[in-house]
Design a protein around this motif. Sequence first.
Motif, short mmCIF file in Angstrom:
data_model
loop_
_atom_site.label_atom_id
_atom_site.label_comp_id
_atom_site.label_asym_id
_atom_site.label_seq_id
_atom_site.Cartn_x
_atom_site.Cartn_y
_atom_site.Cartn_z
N UNK A 1 27.47 37.83 38.82
CA UNK A 1 26.46 36.63 38.82
C UNK A 1 26.84 36.37 37.34
N UNK A 2 27.06 37.21 36.44
CA UNK A 2 27.24 36.75 34.96
C UNK A 2 28.35 35.88 34.79
N UNK A 3 29.39 36.05 35.42
CA UNK A 3 30.70 35.42 35.44
C UNK A 3 30.38 33.87 36.15
N UNK A 4 29.70 33.81 37.13
CA UNK A 4 29.43 32.67 37.79
C UNK A 4 28.56 31.81 36.97
N UNK A 5 27.51 32.21 36.52
CA UNK A 5 26.51 31.54 35.82
C UNK A 5 26.86 31.28 34.39
N UNK A 6 28.10 32.02 33.94
CA UNK A 6 28.23 31.91 32.35
C UNK A 6 27.24 32.44 31.66
N UNK A 7 26.26 33.52 32.06
CA UNK A 7 25.24 34.07 31.38
C UNK A 7 25.69 34.92 30.15
N UNK A 8 26.64 35.56 30.61
CA UNK A 8 27.23 36.43 29.40
C UNK A 8 27.87 36.01 28.29
N UNK A 9 27.77 36.19 27.05
CA UNK A 9 28.09 35.64 25.81
C UNK A 9 29.85 35.82 25.91
N UNK A 10 30.18 36.87 26.24
CA UNK A 10 31.56 37.23 26.39
C UNK A 10 32.12 37.13 27.84
N UNK A 11 32.55 36.21 28.33
CA UNK A 11 33.15 35.86 29.74
C UNK A 11 33.89 36.94 30.14
N UNK A 12 35.01 37.14 29.10
CA UNK A 12 36.00 38.26 29.56
C UNK A 12 35.26 39.61 29.80
N UNK A 13 34.23 39.95 29.12
CA UNK A 13 33.59 41.33 29.18
C UNK A 13 32.99 41.36 30.72
N UNK A 14 32.33 40.24 31.13
CA UNK A 14 31.79 39.85 32.58
C UNK A 14 32.91 40.17 33.52
N UNK A 15 34.20 39.48 33.12
CA UNK A 15 35.13 39.47 34.18
C UNK A 15 35.60 40.90 34.28
N UNK A 16 35.79 41.61 33.16
CA UNK A 16 36.38 42.71 33.20
C UNK A 16 35.19 43.93 34.10
N UNK A 17 34.14 43.90 33.82
CA UNK A 17 33.22 44.67 34.69
C UNK A 17 33.01 44.20 36.11
N UNK A 18 33.30 42.90 36.32
CA UNK A 18 33.28 42.43 37.92
C UNK A 18 34.44 43.07 38.56
N UNK A 19 35.55 42.89 38.00
CA UNK A 19 36.96 43.15 38.58
C UNK A 19 36.82 44.75 38.66
N UNK A 20 36.57 45.39 37.68
CA UNK A 20 36.83 46.95 37.74
C UNK A 20 35.71 47.38 38.87
N UNK A 21 34.47 46.91 38.72
CA UNK A 21 33.51 47.45 39.69
C UNK A 21 33.82 47.14 40.95
N UNK A 22 34.40 45.90 41.33
CA UNK A 22 34.81 45.59 42.61
C UNK A 22 36.23 46.35 42.97
N UNK A 23 37.02 46.70 42.31
CA UNK A 23 38.14 47.39 42.45
C UNK A 23 37.80 48.88 42.88
N UNK A 24 36.65 49.59 42.17
CA UNK A 24 36.10 51.00 42.51
C UNK A 24 35.48 50.72 44.05
N UNK A 25 34.77 49.56 44.08
CA UNK A 25 34.19 49.51 45.44
C UNK A 25 35.25 49.51 46.47
N UNK A 26 36.33 48.84 46.20
CA UNK A 26 37.47 48.76 47.30
C UNK A 26 38.30 50.07 47.49
N UNK A 27 38.19 50.92 46.40
CA UNK A 27 38.73 52.37 46.50
C UNK A 27 37.93 53.07 47.35
#
Length: 265
Positions: A29-55
Amino acid sequence: MTTAARRHGDRRISPVFLGIVAVTAVSGWAVWTGFATLTGLAVFLFVVGAWIVSLCLHEYAHARTALHGGDVSIGAKGYLTLNPLKYTHALLSIVLPVVFVIMGGIGLPGGAVFIERHRIRGRWRHSLISAAGPLTNVLFAVACTAPFWLGALDGVPWPFRFALAFLAMLQVTAAVLNLLPVPGLDGYGVVEPWLSHSLRRRVEPFAPFGLLAVFVVLWLPAVNGVFFDGVYAVMDAFGVREAEIWCGRDLFMFWRGTGDWCQVP
């Protein structure tokens, strides 16, 4: 505790998994809305979280298929709760795949659930159990790329689009690597039931080193180039351009500061 109650508890979704899903959803949601000040950090958390979910879903698919194949011990081991802490080798299944994603952006397959193969009858069942995990990665890749091949990208913020592209690439690499007929990987598990007993006994000692061997071979520039050319060809077939994957990777690795040029189409 009655048998029915115990069975229900063995299959209740773990709070640990739900917490990972929550982190993935909030960071997405933070990546989508641009809510996070650091977009890269939000992308990092989103991808890692989704990757763990897929595992977790990958290992759940192995376990669930084994349960229906005849291994009734699966539930008692906690494999049906989607809790990554219940895996036989959490290091191989969660930690190492995440580390390799962070280091170089490759979907490294893990290996975790212990299946009592002697309980399962029929070669097709054994093959299906091994194939279930990689097929989960394939389905995850299809879901991530759906906005691309459906032409439904209007209104999708560019950082979220890039994150989906990178996440889909991880799923494709994990599926391809895991389907290789190398001892220790799921691809070998698919073909193993159809091999002669003597051949299986000769190959068995090499199983613990299969994943390491694949990793070493991938370090060879020629092999690495051919492998990723094939991965990008698959992604292109799904409507995802290589540049979008690289942008997602650069945003994901935000500490390198190389993703600024990807903020605009």
